[in-house]
Motif scaffolding. Sequence first.
Motif, PDB file in Angstrom:
ATOM      1  N   GLN A   1       0.842  -1.158   0.018  1.00  0.00           N
ATOM      2  CA  GLN A   1      -0.229   0.007   0.110  1.00  0.00           C
ATOM      3  C   GLN A   1       0.737   1.294  -0.012  1.00  0.00           C
ATOM      4  O   GLN A   1       2.174   1.268   0.553  1.00  0.00           O
ATOM      5  CB  GLN A   1      -0.922  -0.082   1.242  1.00  0.00           C
ATOM      6  N   LEU A   2       0.444   2.229  -0.864  1.00  0.00           N
ATOM      7  CA  LEU A   2       1.399   3.490  -0.792  1.00  0.00           C
ATOM      8  C   LEU A   2       1.302   4.203   0.474  1.00  0.00           C
ATOM      9  O   LEU A   2       0.257   4.446   1.161  1.00  0.00           O
ATOM     10  CB  LEU A   2       0.386   4.303  -1.779  1.00  0.00           C
ATOM     11  N   GLN A   3       2.437   4.331   1.106  1.00  0.00           N
ATOM     12  CA  GLN A   3       2.533   5.383   2.389  1.00  0.00           C
ATOM     13  C   GLN A   3       3.244   6.370   2.158  1.00  0.00           C
ATOM     14  O   GLN A   3       4.361   6.574   1.535  1.00  0.00           O
ATOM     15  CB  GLN A   3       3.378   4.371   3.347  1.00  0.00           C
ATOM     16  N   LEU A   4       2.717   7.561   2.543  1.00  0.00           N
ATOM     17  CA  LEU A   4       3.217   8.875   2.435  1.00  0.00           C
ATOM     18  C   LEU A   4       3.583   9.368   3.638  1.00  0.00           C
ATOM     19  O   LEU A   4       3.013   9.311   4.677  1.00  0.00           O
ATOM     20  CB  LEU A   4       2.341   9.846   1.747  1.00  0.00           C
ATOM     21  N   VAL A   5       4.886  10.018   3.671  1.00  0.00           N
ATOM     22  CA  VAL A   5       5.290  10.777   5.153  1.00  0.00           C
ATOM     23  C   VAL A   5       5.853  12.162   4.736  1.00  0.00           C
ATOM     24  O   VAL A   5       6.719  12.504   3.750  1.00  0.00           O
ATOM     25  CB  VAL A   5       6.661   9.817   5.545  1.00  0.00           C
ATOM     26  N   GLU A   6       5.180  13.083   5.568  1.00  0.00           N
ATOM     27  CA  GLU A   6       5.295  14.471   5.559  1.00  0.00           C
ATOM     28  C   GLU A   6       6.632  14.797   6.430  1.00  0.00           C
ATOM     29  O   GLU A   6       6.595  14.260   7.655  1.00  0.00           O
ATOM     30  CB  GLU A   6       4.198  15.385   5.619  1.00  0.00           C
ATOM     31  N   SER A   7       7.087  15.920   5.802  1.00  0.00           N
ATOM     32  CA  SER A   7       8.300  16.471   6.858  1.00  0.00           C
ATOM     33  C   SER A   7       8.447  17.797   6.531  1.00  0.00           C
ATOM     34  O   SER A   7       8.112  18.277   5.481  1.00  0.00           O
ATOM     35  CB  SER A   7       9.577  15.769   7.141  1.00  0.00           C
ATOM     36  N   GLY A   8       9.126  18.656   7.539  1.00  0.00           N
ATOM     37  CA  GLY A   8       9.672  19.712   7.288  1.00  0.00           C
ATOM     38  C   GLY A   8       8.795  21.065   8.138  1.00  0.00           C
ATOM     39  O   GLY A   8       9.262  22.086   7.861  1.00  0.00           O
TER      40      GLY A   8
ATOM     41  N   GLY B   1      -0.965  16.130  -3.976  1.00  0.00           N
ATOM     42  CA  GLY B   1      -1.691  17.269  -3.506  1.00  0.00           C
ATOM     43  C   GLY B   1      -1.192  17.594  -1.971  1.00  0.00           C
ATOM     44  O   GLY B   1      -0.911  16.567  -1.409  1.00  0.00           O
ATOM     45  N   TRP B   2      -1.110  18.818  -1.916  1.00  0.00           N
ATOM     46  CA  TRP B   2      -0.952  19.295  -0.490  1.00  0.00           C
ATOM     47  C   TRP B   2      -2.516  20.003  -0.105  1.00  0.00           C
ATOM     48  O   TRP B   2      -2.949  20.766  -0.680  1.00  0.00           O
ATOM     49  CB  TRP B   2       0.233  20.289  -0.371  1.00  0.00           C
ATOM     50  N   PHE B   3      -2.565  19.557   1.019  1.00  0.00           N
ATOM     51  CA  PHE B   3      -3.576  19.968   1.662  1.00  0.00           C
ATOM     52  C   PHE B   3      -3.560  20.642   3.238  1.00  0.00           C
ATOM     53  O   PHE B   3      -2.237  20.105   3.678  1.00  0.00           O
ATOM     54  CB  PHE B   3      -4.965  18.966   2.162  1.00  0.00           C
ATOM     55  N   ARG B   4      -4.286  21.101   3.693  1.00  0.00           N
ATOM     56  CA  ARG B   4      -4.225  21.662   5.279  1.00  0.00           C
ATOM     57  C   ARG B   4      -5.376  21.786   5.966  1.00  0.00           C
ATOM     58  O   ARG B   4      -6.584  22.078   5.457  1.00  0.00           O
ATOM     59  CB  ARG B   4      -3.547  23.043   5.221  1.00  0.00           C
ATOM     60  N   GLN B   5      -5.390  21.727   7.251  1.00  0.00           N
ATOM     61  CA  GLN B   5      -6.423  21.669   8.041  1.00  0.00           C
ATOM     62  C   GLN B   5      -6.072  22.439   9.366  1.00  0.00           C
ATOM     63  O   GLN B   5      -5.344  21.925  10.125  1.00  0.00           O
ATOM     64  CB  GLN B   5      -6.951  20.263   8.530  1.00  0.00           C
ATOM     65  N   ALA B   6      -6.812  23.444   9.706  1.00  0.00           N
ATOM     66  CA  ALA B   6      -6.527  24.248  10.792  1.00  0.00           C
ATOM     67  C   ALA B   6      -7.696  24.035  11.921  1.00  0.00           C
ATOM     68  O   ALA B   6      -8.861  23.376  11.530  1.00  0.00           O
ATOM     69  CB  ALA B   6      -6.760  25.823  10.491  1.00  0.00           C
TER      70      ALA B   6
ATOM     71  N   VAL C   1      -2.274  22.034  10.119  1.00  0.00           N
ATOM     72  CA  VAL C   1      -1.609  20.849   9.667  1.00  0.00           C
ATOM     73  C   VAL C   1      -1.451  20.556   8.564  1.00  0.00           C
ATOM     74  O   VAL C   1      -2.804  20.563   7.707  1.00  0.00           O
ATOM     75  CB  VAL C   1      -2.130  19.478  10.592  1.00  0.00           C
ATOM     76  N   TYR C   2      -0.316  20.370   7.842  1.00  0.00           N
ATOM     77  CA  TYR C   2      -0.268  19.983   6.109  1.00  0.00           C
ATOM     78  C   TYR C   2      -0.069  18.475   5.955  1.00  0.00           C
ATOM     79  O   TYR C   2       0.664  17.857   6.504  1.00  0.00           O
ATOM     80  CB  TYR C   2       0.763  20.970   5.777  1.00  0.00           C
ATOM     81  N   TYR C   3      -0.774  18.421   4.894  1.00  0.00           N
ATOM     82  CA  TYR C   3      -0.778  16.727   4.492  1.00  0.00           C
ATOM     83  C   TYR C   3      -0.580  16.662   2.936  1.00  0.00           C
ATOM     84  O   TYR C   3      -1.101  17.693   2.312  1.00  0.00           O
ATOM     85  CB  TYR C   3      -2.271  16.290   4.706  1.00  0.00           C
ATOM     86  N   CYS C   4       0.104  15.569   2.751  1.00  0.00           N
ATOM     87  CA  CYS C   4       0.157  15.470   1.399  1.00  0.00           C
ATOM     88  C   CYS C   4      -0.545  14.043   1.025  1.00  0.00           C
ATOM     89  O   CYS C   4      -1.134  13.332   1.898  1.00  0.00           O
ATOM     90  CB  CYS C   4       1.617  15.215   0.782  1.00  0.00           C
ATOM     91  N   ALA C   5      -1.318  14.060  -0.365  1.00  0.00           N
ATOM     92  CA  ALA C   5      -1.928  12.950  -0.768  1.00  0.00           C
ATOM     93  C   ALA C   5      -1.776  12.666  -2.130  1.00  0.00           C
ATOM     94  O   ALA C   5      -1.480  13.280  -2.874  1.00  0.00           O
ATOM     95  CB  ALA C   5      -3.493  13.328  -0.424  1.00  0.00           C
TER      96      ALA C   5
ATOM     97  N   TYR D   1      -4.743   8.487  -0.973  1.00  0.00           N
ATOM     98  CA  TYR D   1      -3.785   7.890  -0.007  1.00  0.00           C
ATOM     99  C   TYR D   1      -3.149   9.071   0.628  1.00  0.00           C
ATOM    100  O   TYR D   1      -2.887  10.274  -0.018  1.00  0.00           O
ATOM    101  CB  TYR D   1      -2.633   7.071  -0.567  1.00  0.00           C
ATOM    102  N   TRP D   2      -3.148   9.359   1.964  1.00  0.00           N
ATOM    103  CA  TRP D   2      -2.923  10.285   2.777  1.00  0.00           C
ATOM    104  C   TRP D   2      -1.589  10.068   3.812  1.00  0.00           C
ATOM    105  O   TRP D   2      -1.464   8.847   4.342  1.00  0.00           O
ATOM    106  CB  TRP D   2      -3.989  10.760   3.678  1.00  0.00           C
ATOM    107  N   GLY D   3      -0.842  11.270   3.839  1.00  0.00           N
ATOM    108  CA  GLY D   3       0.195  10.948   4.889  1.00  0.00           C
ATOM    109  C   GLY D   3      -0.421  11.385   6.345  1.00  0.00           C
ATOM    110  O   GLY D   3      -1.527  11.624   6.449  1.00  0.00           O
ATOM    111  N   GLN D   4       0.313  11.320   7.551  1.00  0.00           N
ATOM    112  CA  GLN D   4      -0.216  11.700   8.611  1.00  0.00           C
ATOM    113  C   GLN D   4      -0.081  13.145   8.806  1.00  0.00           C
ATOM    114  O   GLN D   4      -0.763  13.602  10.070  1.00  0.00           O
ATOM    115  CB  GLN D   4       0.981  11.097   9.875  1.00  0.00           C
ATOM    116  N   GLY D   5       0.555  13.859   8.156  1.00  0.00           N
ATOM    117  CA  GLY D   5       0.574  15.524   8.532  1.00  0.00           C
ATOM    118  C   GLY D   5       1.779  15.671   9.221  1.00  0.00           C
ATOM    119  O   GLY D   5       2.368  15.237   9.971  1.00  0.00           O
ATOM    120  N   THR D   6       1.911  17.342   8.845  1.00  0.00           N
ATOM    121  CA  THR D   6       3.001  17.842   9.735  1.00  0.00           C
ATOM    122  C   THR D   6       2.706  19.273  10.018  1.00  0.00           C
ATOM    123  O   THR D   6       2.070  19.973   9.231  1.00  0.00           O
ATOM    124  CB  THR D   6       4.175  18.190   8.972  1.00  0.00           C
TER     125      THR D   6
END
Length: 128
Positions: free
Chosen positions: A1-8, A35-40, A93-97, A117-122
């Motif tokens: 399964q595709l796994q994404l990890v955000e950092s920075g 894509g990059w997404f964010r959630q406040a 929090v910023y997520y990539c997908a 598919y989504w990362g855990q966010g940074t």
Amino acid sequence: QLQLVESGGGLVQPGGSLRLSCAASKFSLDYYPIGWFRQAPGKEREGVSCISSGSRSTNYADSVKGRFTISRDDAKNTVYLQMNSLKPEDTAVYYCAAYTRPAGWDYVGLRPDEYEYWGQGTQVTVSS
């Protein structure tokens, strides 16, 4: 399964810059728009930027145009979001997908529900 990890992510003063990275393991990102997404806090997740496969197309939310730049390095299996002139309202929090629907290589939409598919966010915090 595709796994994404955000950092920075991190804490930065208004007007400062950060570069976020989205890396994949066990799966090549070459064929997928990212894509990059964010959630406040207390707000819905919103699209920030997207880049198609092969970097042929990009898309940005109006709120970040001229300040954020998305790019990808397929050799490193990584997508970046360079964020300049940061404002307190960019705090989130910023997520990539990854968009993985068949034949979707040129997709650059910013609807979160179309990404699978989504990362855990940074966390990005812009504050003085």
